[in-house]
Design an enzyme around this catalytic site. Structure first.
Site, PDB file in Angstrom:
ATOM      1  N   GLU A 136       9.829 -12.716 -20.615  1.00 45.12           N
ATOM      2  CA  GLU A 136       9.443 -11.336 -20.303  1.00 45.12           C
ATOM      3  C   GLU A 136       8.246 -10.899 -21.166  1.00 45.12           C
ATOM      4  O   GLU A 136       7.327 -10.250 -20.679  1.00 45.12           O
ATOM      5  CB  GLU A 136      10.649 -10.402 -20.498  1.00 45.12           C
ATOM      6  CG  GLU A 136      10.376  -8.922 -20.330  1.00 45.12           C
ATOM      7  CD  GLU A 136       9.860  -8.533 -18.950  1.00 45.12           C
ATOM      8  OE1 GLU A 136       9.832  -9.362 -18.048  1.00 45.12           O
ATOM      9  OE2 GLU A 136       9.435  -7.366 -18.818  1.00 45.12           O
ATOM     10  N   TRP A 174      -3.528  -1.933  -1.507  1.00 46.88           N
ATOM     11  CA  TRP A 174      -3.436  -3.155  -2.314  1.00 46.88           C
ATOM     12  C   TRP A 174      -3.746  -4.276  -1.329  1.00 46.88           C
ATOM     13  O   TRP A 174      -2.993  -4.535  -0.405  1.00 46.88           O
ATOM     14  CB  TRP A 174      -2.043  -3.308  -2.913  1.00 46.88           C
ATOM     15  CG  TRP A 174      -1.918  -4.483  -3.832  1.00 46.88           C
ATOM     16  CD1 TRP A 174      -2.323  -4.552  -5.133  1.00 46.88           C
ATOM     17  CD2 TRP A 174      -1.337  -5.753  -3.544  1.00 46.88           C
ATOM     18  NE1 TRP A 174      -2.031  -5.793  -5.657  1.00 46.88           N
ATOM     19  CE2 TRP A 174      -1.428  -6.546  -4.707  1.00 46.88           C
ATOM     20  CE3 TRP A 174      -0.751  -6.315  -2.404  1.00 46.88           C
ATOM     21  CZ2 TRP A 174      -0.957  -7.854  -4.764  1.00 46.88           C
ATOM     22  CZ3 TRP A 174      -0.283  -7.616  -2.464  1.00 46.88           C
ATOM     23  CH2 TRP A 174      -0.386  -8.366  -3.637  1.00 46.88           C
ATOM     24  N   HIS A 214       8.930 -31.496 -25.297  1.00 48.35           N
ATOM     25  CA  HIS A 214       8.899 -32.320 -24.085  1.00 48.35           C
ATOM     26  C   HIS A 214       7.566 -32.191 -23.358  1.00 48.35           C
ATOM     27  O   HIS A 214       7.504 -32.445 -22.149  1.00 48.35           O
ATOM     28  CB  HIS A 214      10.071 -31.949 -23.168  1.00 48.35           C
ATOM     29  CG  HIS A 214      11.400 -32.211 -23.799  1.00 48.35           C
ATOM     30  ND1 HIS A 214      11.856 -33.484 -24.076  1.00 48.35           N
ATOM     31  CD2 HIS A 214      12.353 -31.366 -24.273  1.00 48.35           C
ATOM     32  CE1 HIS A 214      13.043 -33.415 -24.658  1.00 48.35           C
ATOM     33  NE2 HIS A 214      13.361 -32.141 -24.803  1.00 48.35           N
ATOM     34  N   LYS A 259       2.742  -1.923  -8.141  1.00 45.39           N
ATOM     35  CA  LYS A 259       4.087  -1.685  -8.659  1.00 45.39           C
ATOM     36  C   LYS A 259       5.168  -2.170  -7.708  1.00 45.39           C
ATOM     37  O   LYS A 259       6.201  -2.662  -8.120  1.00 45.39           O
ATOM     38  CB  LYS A 259       4.244  -0.176  -8.889  1.00 45.39           C
ATOM     39  CG  LYS A 259       5.573   0.229  -9.470  1.00 45.39           C
ATOM     40  CD  LYS A 259       5.583   0.013 -10.952  1.00 45.39           C
ATOM     41  CE  LYS A 259       6.883   0.324 -11.600  1.00 45.39           C
ATOM     42  NZ  LYS A 259       7.035  -0.428 -12.854  1.00 45.39           N
ATOM     43  N   CYS A 311       0.852  -1.173   0.000  1.00 47.39           N
ATOM     44  CA  CYS A 311       0.000   0.000   0.000  1.00 47.39           C
ATOM     45  C   CYS A 311       0.899   1.238   0.000  1.00 47.39           C
ATOM     46  O   CYS A 311       2.114   1.123   0.126  1.00 47.39           O
ATOM     47  CB  CYS A 311      -0.867  -0.011   1.235  1.00 47.39           C
ATOM     48  SG  CYS A 311      -1.764  -1.562   1.404  1.00 47.39           S
ATOM     49  N   ARG A 327       1.196   1.941  -6.059  1.00 40.92           N
ATOM     50  CA  ARG A 327       1.420   0.944  -5.015  1.00 40.92           C
ATOM     51  C   ARG A 327       0.158   0.178  -4.658  1.00 40.92           C
ATOM     52  O   ARG A 327       0.201  -0.793  -3.900  1.00 40.92           O
ATOM     53  CB  ARG A 327       1.957   1.620  -3.759  1.00 40.92           C
ATOM     54  CG  ARG A 327       3.248   2.349  -3.966  1.00 40.92           C
ATOM     55  CD  ARG A 327       3.635   3.093  -2.731  1.00 40.92           C
ATOM     56  NE  ARG A 327       4.100   2.199  -1.691  1.00 40.92           N
ATOM     57  CZ  ARG A 327       5.373   1.900  -1.473  1.00 40.92           C
ATOM     58  NH1 ARG A 327       6.298   2.421  -2.211  1.00 40.92           N
ATOM     59  NH2 ARG A 327       5.708   1.095  -0.495  1.00 40.92           N
ATOM     60  N   GLU A 366       0.028  -9.863 -17.861  1.00 39.77           N
ATOM     61  CA  GLU A 366      -0.367  -8.946 -16.800  1.00 39.77           C
ATOM     62  C   GLU A 366      -1.211  -7.774 -17.292  1.00 39.77           C
ATOM     63  O   GLU A 366      -1.998  -7.229 -16.533  1.00 39.77           O
ATOM     64  CB  GLU A 366       0.830  -8.465 -15.975  1.00 39.77           C
ATOM     65  CG  GLU A 366       1.898  -7.738 -16.710  1.00 39.77           C
ATOM     66  CD  GLU A 366       3.119  -7.438 -15.831  1.00 39.77           C
ATOM     67  OE1 GLU A 366       3.001  -7.313 -14.618  1.00 39.77           O
ATOM     68  OE2 GLU A 366       4.211  -7.308 -16.413  1.00 39.77           O
ATOM     69  N   ASN A 412       1.001   0.156   6.044  1.00 43.50           N
ATOM     70  CA  ASN A 412       1.467  -0.649   4.908  1.00 43.50           C
ATOM     71  C   ASN A 412       2.303  -1.774   5.500  1.00 43.50           C
ATOM     72  O   ASN A 412       3.151  -1.523   6.353  1.00 43.50           O
ATOM     73  CB  ASN A 412       2.333   0.206   3.978  1.00 43.50           C
ATOM     74  CG  ASN A 412       3.053  -0.636   2.940  1.00 43.50           C
ATOM     75  OD1 ASN A 412       2.529  -1.654   2.482  1.00 43.50           O
ATOM     76  ND2 ASN A 412       4.243  -0.223   2.557  1.00 43.50           N
ATOM     77  N   GLY A 413       2.057  -3.002   5.043  1.00 42.99           N
ATOM     78  CA  GLY A 413       2.856  -4.117   5.550  1.00 42.99           C
ATOM     79  C   GLY A 413       1.981  -5.202   6.115  1.00 42.99           C
ATOM     80  O   GLY A 413       0.790  -5.281   5.813  1.00 42.99           O
ATOM     81  N   LYS A 429       4.516  -9.680 -19.904  1.00 42.26           N
ATOM     82  CA  LYS A 429       3.881  -8.417 -20.315  1.00 42.26           C
ATOM     83  C   LYS A 429       2.461  -8.689 -20.826  1.00 42.26           C
ATOM     84  O   LYS A 429       1.519  -8.000 -20.463  1.00 42.26           O
ATOM     85  CB  LYS A 429       4.663  -7.707 -21.428  1.00 42.26           C
ATOM     86  CG  LYS A 429       6.018  -7.132 -21.107  1.00 42.26           C
ATOM     87  CD  LYS A 429       6.038  -6.035 -20.090  1.00 42.26           C
ATOM     88  CE  LYS A 429       6.105  -6.569 -18.690  1.00 42.26           C
ATOM     89  NZ  LYS A 429       7.237  -6.305 -17.882  1.00 42.26           N
TER      90      LYS A 429
HETATM   91  C1  F6R Z   1       6.343  -6.897 -14.364  1.00 40.96           C
HETATM   92  C2  F6R Z   1       6.786  -6.253 -13.157  1.00 40.96           C
HETATM   93  C3  F6R Z   1       7.138  -7.089 -11.995  1.00 40.96           C
HETATM   94  C4  F6R Z   1       8.410  -6.547 -11.327  1.00 40.96           C
HETATM   95  C5  F6R Z   1       8.673  -7.295 -10.010  1.00 40.96           C
HETATM   96  C6  F6R Z   1       9.965  -6.858  -9.359  1.00 40.96           C
HETATM   97  O1  F6R Z   1       6.011  -5.990 -15.357  1.00 40.96           O
HETATM   98  O2  F6R Z   1       6.863  -5.065 -13.089  1.00 40.96           O
HETATM   99  O3  F6R Z   1       7.290  -8.424 -12.338  1.00 40.96           O
HETATM  100  O4  F6R Z   1       9.473  -6.702 -12.215  1.00 40.96           O
HETATM  101  O5  F6R Z   1       7.613  -7.095  -9.132  1.00 40.96           O
HETATM  102  O6  F6R Z   1       9.933  -5.491  -9.077  1.00 40.96           O
HETATM  103  P1  F6R Z   1      11.254  -4.698  -8.747  1.00 40.96           P
HETATM  104  O7  F6R Z   1      12.094  -4.664  -9.959  1.00 40.96           O
HETATM  105  O8  F6R Z   1      10.792  -3.357  -8.302  1.00 40.96           O
HETATM  106  O9  F6R Z   1      11.949  -5.461  -7.641  1.00 40.96           O
END
Ligand code: F6R
Length: 587
Positions: free
Chosen positions: A466, A69, A489, A582, A2, A27, A473, A95-96, A470
């Site tokens: 990756e 969140w 496999h 994020k 959060c 967040r 998500e 938060n936490g 993308k």
């Molecule tokens: C995907 C994404 C997440 C972050 C992950 C790590 O688009 O953003 O998978 O890469 O949560 O976040 P950081 O790099 O902030 O440790």
């Protein structure tokens, strides 16, 4: 995960908090709330994104606010913060995670406290209430209450009749106090108050602060059991770049910035890079750890270290790192890779490394983040704020930094700078309007598909992972990536007529991946090639320049754009995908 912010000072708190919440919304956006203290204590909260919530402007010089969140308790108005005690006298944002909340809640309920939410957070105001009822002052009650909490947290608290904010930080959550000319602004992230001040105090774990209209700032440390002094720093990052500008979404803006952000990632002090290379040469065991996209960047980097620098590195998901901890010694080098520098799993890995005397290098975007402060040395991505929940520009910057290290290890630092810097124009073209339109047409075709499979080999396997992340998500389409050789496999069983399969092809090494594409095609797969050349097997070609060993930096970009366009066609908000945040500060 959060976000929290508070304000105490000479101005009206509401607009400062409302504005700060907008900067923290990355967040969490399940719900939001604001408490303002003047003569009265006014608490407003609701579910939804910030712009969907109608807050009434309430005047007062003290306030705290929260974006949520959800972790404990579903998304509901009752579970939204701020939370208060039985009499709406004491109010907190948190938060936490409070690990022992069940036990505390049962005890408090046994004493007659009435709980209104399912959250772990609500125990805090009731605990403070309990101690004030026993005759302790607000400050003493906060300290006693905090001593009872297990877990890691940041908390801000107010009490009717007290002209102060109390707050605390424990464990891997970040809480920074902004100090402006007219007051104090504690927040989870400096971005929330940068427009007011860049003067900050970074609180340490177990610090409890009291920001008082009359007495100024005092900080008490729970572990040391005394009042302490903390230095005032200046943050370097700016609030610039967090607006959408002419772009419809931040995701597209951040994708489009990559021509410049790769150049900014290259702006490193050569001595620092060579120093890190020296450590890598002498280390007995080097680990790269990260989560999500950062983990994928580590994986891409590991191939580059192997091929270009002829150096073996271990790559681990930060959340799995504890299973490797017994290998760590004072000769081990651990690279902790994190855009935010606040990801709890990564910070846990850093703590483990430090416990065992290993050296930690942080590859991080956020200056002032916990990782930036707690690693022994740092390489900054210099990407500027990345606000869209998806990592885009920071992913490419992470790969750039690892590639630069690999060149430097191979004694080719200058060549590396030149080669990576030379991608500037290619990246610019890959994010151009015509490329976006081209990918929008593909997105229109794919928007109703159920599954997408992606394959790559070597470092391009990381690109496939990756790209799948993308797509998943942001568009909620099931996308799954494999190393090209792996599909036979088992996964081949899932390939039916017209199932889209994205294949990442590098000119220098294409025979094997094209054979894997054949395997998919012969089961009916619709082959989308991301490749410098158009191959006969492709049903659809996404043309990319040939960047040889740097293809992972180039080939992910059209995938980011495709994922974005898929979200747009599906009417989804690319900047705030469901269920995500994020900054992942829970383990
Ligand atoms: C995907 C994404 C997440 C972050 C992950 C790590 O688009 O953003 O998978 O890469 O949560 O976040 P950081 O790099 O902030 O440790």
């Amino acid at each position: 995960m959060c976000g929290i912010i508070g304000y105490i000072g000479k101005r009206n708190a509401f607009p400062i908090l409302r504005n700060g919440l907008a900067k923290l919304e990355y967040r969490g956006y399940d719900s939001a709330g604001i408490a303002i203290l003047s003569e009265e204590l006014c608490i407003q909260k609701d579910v939804g994104k910030l712009q969907e919530i109608q807050f009434e402007e309430f005047e007062g010089p003290i306030g705290i606010a929260h974006v949520r969140w959800a972790t404990h308790g579903r998304v509901s108005k009752e579970n939204a913060h701020p939370h208060s005690d039985c009499h709406n006298e004491i109010v907190i944002v948190h938060n936490g995670i409070i690990e022992n909340y069940r036990e505390l809640k049962a005890k408090l309920m046994g004493k007659g406290h009435v709980f209104r939410s399912e959250t772990d957070s609500e125990v805090v105001p009731h605990l403070i209430e309990e101690f004030t009822a026993e005759g302790f002052s607000f400050e003493e009650a906060v300290i006693h209450a905090l001593r009872m909490l297990e877990g890691s947290y940041t908390i801000l608290a107010l009490k009717r009749g007290e002209q102060k904010i109390a707050g605390a930080r424990k464990g891997s959550r970040s809480l920074t106090l902004g100090i402006s000319d007219d007051g104090f602004l504690p927040a989870s992230d400096v971005l929330a108050f940068l427009e007011w001040t860049n003067k900050v105090v970074y609180l340490k774990s177990e610090d409890v602060f009291f920001a008082d209209a009359a007495r100024g700032l005092r900080i008490y440390n729970l572990a040391e059991d005394r009042f302490v002094k903390r230095p005032v720093d200046r943050v370097k990052c700016s609030a610039e770049g967090v607006e959408r500008g002419e772009f419809e979404h931040l995701m597209l803006k951040e994708i489009s910035e990559q021509d410049e952000t790769i150049l900014r990632a290259l702006q490193q002090d050569e001595e620092v890079i060579q120093g890190i290379c020296d450590k890598m040469h002498h280390a007995i065991g080097t680990f790269f750890v990260g989560c999500g996209s950062s983990y994928h960047a580590c994986l891409a980097g590991s191939y580059m270290f192997s091929k270009t620098a002829k150096l073996h590195v271990n790559v681990a998901l930060a959340s799995e790192f504890e299973h490797y901890e017994h290998f760590l010694t004072d000769k081990t080098l651990v690279f902790a890779v994190s855009q935010s520098g606040e990801t709890a799993d990564v910070l846990d890995a850093v703590s483990a490394a430090k416990r065992r005397g290993s050296t930690v290098v942080g590859i991080v975007n956020r200056d002032g983040s916990i990782l930036a402060r707690e690693s022994d040395s740092q390489l900054f991505m210099n990407s500027g704020p990345e606000i869209c929940v998806l990592s885009t520009k920071t992913y490419t910057s992470q790969v750039v930094l690892m590639d630069l290290l690999a060149y430097a290890l191979a004694g080719k630092y200058e060549e590396g700078l030149k080669k990576i810097g030379g991608l500037y124009l290619d990246i610019y073209n890959l994010t151009s309007r015509s490329m976006r339109d081209y990918l929008a047409r593909l997105a229109r075709m794919l928007r109703d598909t159920r599954d997408i499979y992606l394959i790559g080999r070597g470092a391009q396997y990381a690109t496939a992972l990756e790209a799948a992340l993308k797509i998943k998500e942001v568009s909620y389409i099931h996308a799954e990536a494999f190393a090209g050789g792996e599909i036979k496999h088992g996964t081949l069983a899932l390939i039916e007529d017209e199932v889209p399969c994205i294949v990442f092809v590098s000119n220098g090494n294409k025979n094997k991946i094209l054979s894997n594409a054949e395997e998919l095609k012969s089961r009916g797969g619709y082959i989308i090639g991301v490749s410098p050349e158009n191959e006969a097997i492709f049903d659809h070609w996404i043309k990319v320049p040939d960047a040889e060993e740097l293809n992972p930096i180039i080939q992910i970009i059209p995938m980011q754009v495709l994922a974005y366009q898929l979200a747009v066609y599906k009417g989804l908000d690319p900047d705030k995908p469901r269920n995500l945040a994020k900054c992942v500060t829970v383990t």
